[in-house]
Design an enzyme around this catalytic site. Structure first.
Site, short mmCIF file in Angstrom:
data_model
loop_
_atom_site.label_atom_id
_atom_site.label_comp_id
_atom_site.label_asym_id
_atom_site.label_seq_id
_atom_site.Cartn_x
_atom_site.Cartn_y
_atom_site.Cartn_z
N LYS A 12 0.85 -1.19 0.00
CA LYS A 12 0.00 0.00 0.00
C LYS A 12 0.88 1.24 0.00
CE LYS A 12 -1.59 2.64 3.08
NZ LYS A 12 -2.92 2.69 3.72
N ARG A 28 -11.26 1.98 6.16
CA ARG A 28 -10.34 0.95 6.67
C ARG A 28 -9.75 1.36 8.01
NH1 ARG A 28 -4.79 2.25 7.71
NH2 ARG A 28 -3.37 0.72 6.82
N GLN A 71 -11.00 12.45 8.72
CA GLN A 71 -10.97 11.10 9.26
C GLN A 71 -11.84 10.96 10.51
OE1 GLN A 71 -9.55 8.35 7.86
NE2 GLN A 71 -10.56 7.23 9.50
N MET A 128 -5.61 7.09 17.08
CA MET A 128 -5.58 6.76 15.66
C MET A 128 -4.59 7.61 14.86
SD MET A 128 -7.84 4.45 15.93
CE MET A 128 -7.93 3.97 14.20
N GLY A 129 -3.98 8.62 15.48
CA GLY A 129 -3.25 9.60 14.69
C GLY A 129 -1.77 9.37 14.49
N ASP A 154 1.46 7.91 13.30
CA ASP A 154 1.94 6.96 12.30
C ASP A 154 3.30 7.35 11.76
OD1 ASP A 154 1.23 9.18 10.86
OD2 ASP A 154 0.00 8.12 9.39
N LYS A 156 5.24 11.75 16.32
CA LYS A 156 3.82 12.00 16.52
C LYS A 156 3.39 11.46 17.89
CE LYS A 156 2.01 12.40 11.82
NZ LYS A 156 0.94 11.94 10.91
#
Length: 320
Positions: A76, A119, A147, A229-230, A232, A236
């Site tokens: 991906k 997803r 998001q 969820m943030g 990555d 961060k």
């Protein structure tokens, strides 16, 4: 001559399938995304997700996530081009490449910008469904970007949410987002101060690009579930490290989470893979007062199972 004979005797390869962005956006929904996410997390116990490659070109950023599980092999490419809104294009995009596991040749290309939002939110919903209290009624979402709305929609499908609190950096953005939540879900939603919203929450979802804690650990009530969820990428951070001494920690892939996810800030703590909880190899929530934290940095098997699910739906519709 030898090469000509070799190629002539090989079985003909099927033409690669291309699913465009508009096609994948019309095929995706929350149910398909959640089924694909469950398949991916179960496959994480035996499949392989390779280290993430991060590229940076000025302000533009892209990541390559690759993996293999069963008959699924592929990559991906996720991209973030912050100035795309100036030309009327989404800032985030996603392209999934599936390879033929027998030959390594190209099998399919799936443009999945919109589908990727489903997803990501599906991983959140799966974690909430696995770890949050069954009687969770109040959801706090921190972040008001594109998001975040997918996260709210996904979570409200797996828990009987009755109230949504919205925390944003700007009052007008939080107000507009709360209005969107109400329009899409029918649930009461209102902007709130961070401390009030976190303290009142049964479930907290963070969906930001933050590089520092968004709230204080002391504000989190016993029994709360948090989905981060943030994070990555290196640097961060959304959660206060002081929270980890009070919480049970879960993630998609422990090594990746500790390298580029939220738990790069968790010291020596080793989070439990959510897939291990799903298979019964590890415990999830043990007590009603447990604080559970799920970190989602995203892994390739999510993308491969999503692409395969989109291809199945695409092929089914072709023959209707």
């Amino acid at each position: 001559m030898t090469d000509t004979v070799f190629r002539a005797n090989r079985p003909p390869a099927a033409a690669p399938v291309l699913i465009t962005e508009s096609e994948s956006a019309s095929l995706i929904d929350e149910e398909l995304a959640l089924l694909a996410a469950r398949e991916a997390f179960l496959a994480s116990a035996t499949g392989t997700a390779f280290p993430v490659v991060i590229g940076q070109i000025s302000a533009n950023r892209f990541t390559l996530k690759s993996g293999a599980a069963g008959e699924l092999v592929g990559v991906k490419v996720g991209s973030f081009w912050p100035d795309n809104d100036k030309v009327g294009a989404p800032r985030h995009n996603s392209t999934i490449v599936l390879l033929d596991p027998a030959t390594g040749r190209l099998a399919a290309v799936v443009e999945a910008g919109t589908a990727n939002a489903y997803r990501t939110a599906a991983a959140d919903a799966l974690a909430v469904d696995t770890l949050a209290r069954r009687d969770a009624r109040t959801l706090t979402v921190i972040g008001t970007g594109n998001q975040a709305l997918y996260e709210v929609r996904a979570v409200t499908r797996v828990r009987p949410i009755e109230q949504v609190f919205v925390v944003g950096r700007r009052a007008d953005a939080a107000r507009d987002f709360a209005r969107d939540v109400n329009a899409y879900t029918g649930l009461p939603a209102e902007p709130a101060e961070t401390r009030t919203a976190v303290a009142a929450a049964d479930i907290v979802v963070t969906a930001t690009t933050a590089r520092g804690p968004l709230f204080e650990a002391a504000w989190v009530a016993p029994g709360t579930h948090i989905s981060a969820m943030g994070a990555d990428g290196p640097g961060k951070q959304e959660l206060p490290p002081e929270l980890y001494d009070r919480a049970r920690l879960f993630c998609d892939l422990p090594d990746q989470s500790r390298a580029i996810g939220e738990f790069q800030h968790a010291g020596p703590a080793v989070p439990t893979p959510l897939g291990a909880v799903l298979t019964g190899a590890a415990e999830g929530r043990c007590l009603p007062d447990d604080i559970t934290v799920f970190d989602s940095s995203g892994f390739a098997l999510q993308d491969l199972t999503l692409a395969a699910a989109l291809l199945r739906r695409h092929n089914t519709q072709e023959f209707l």
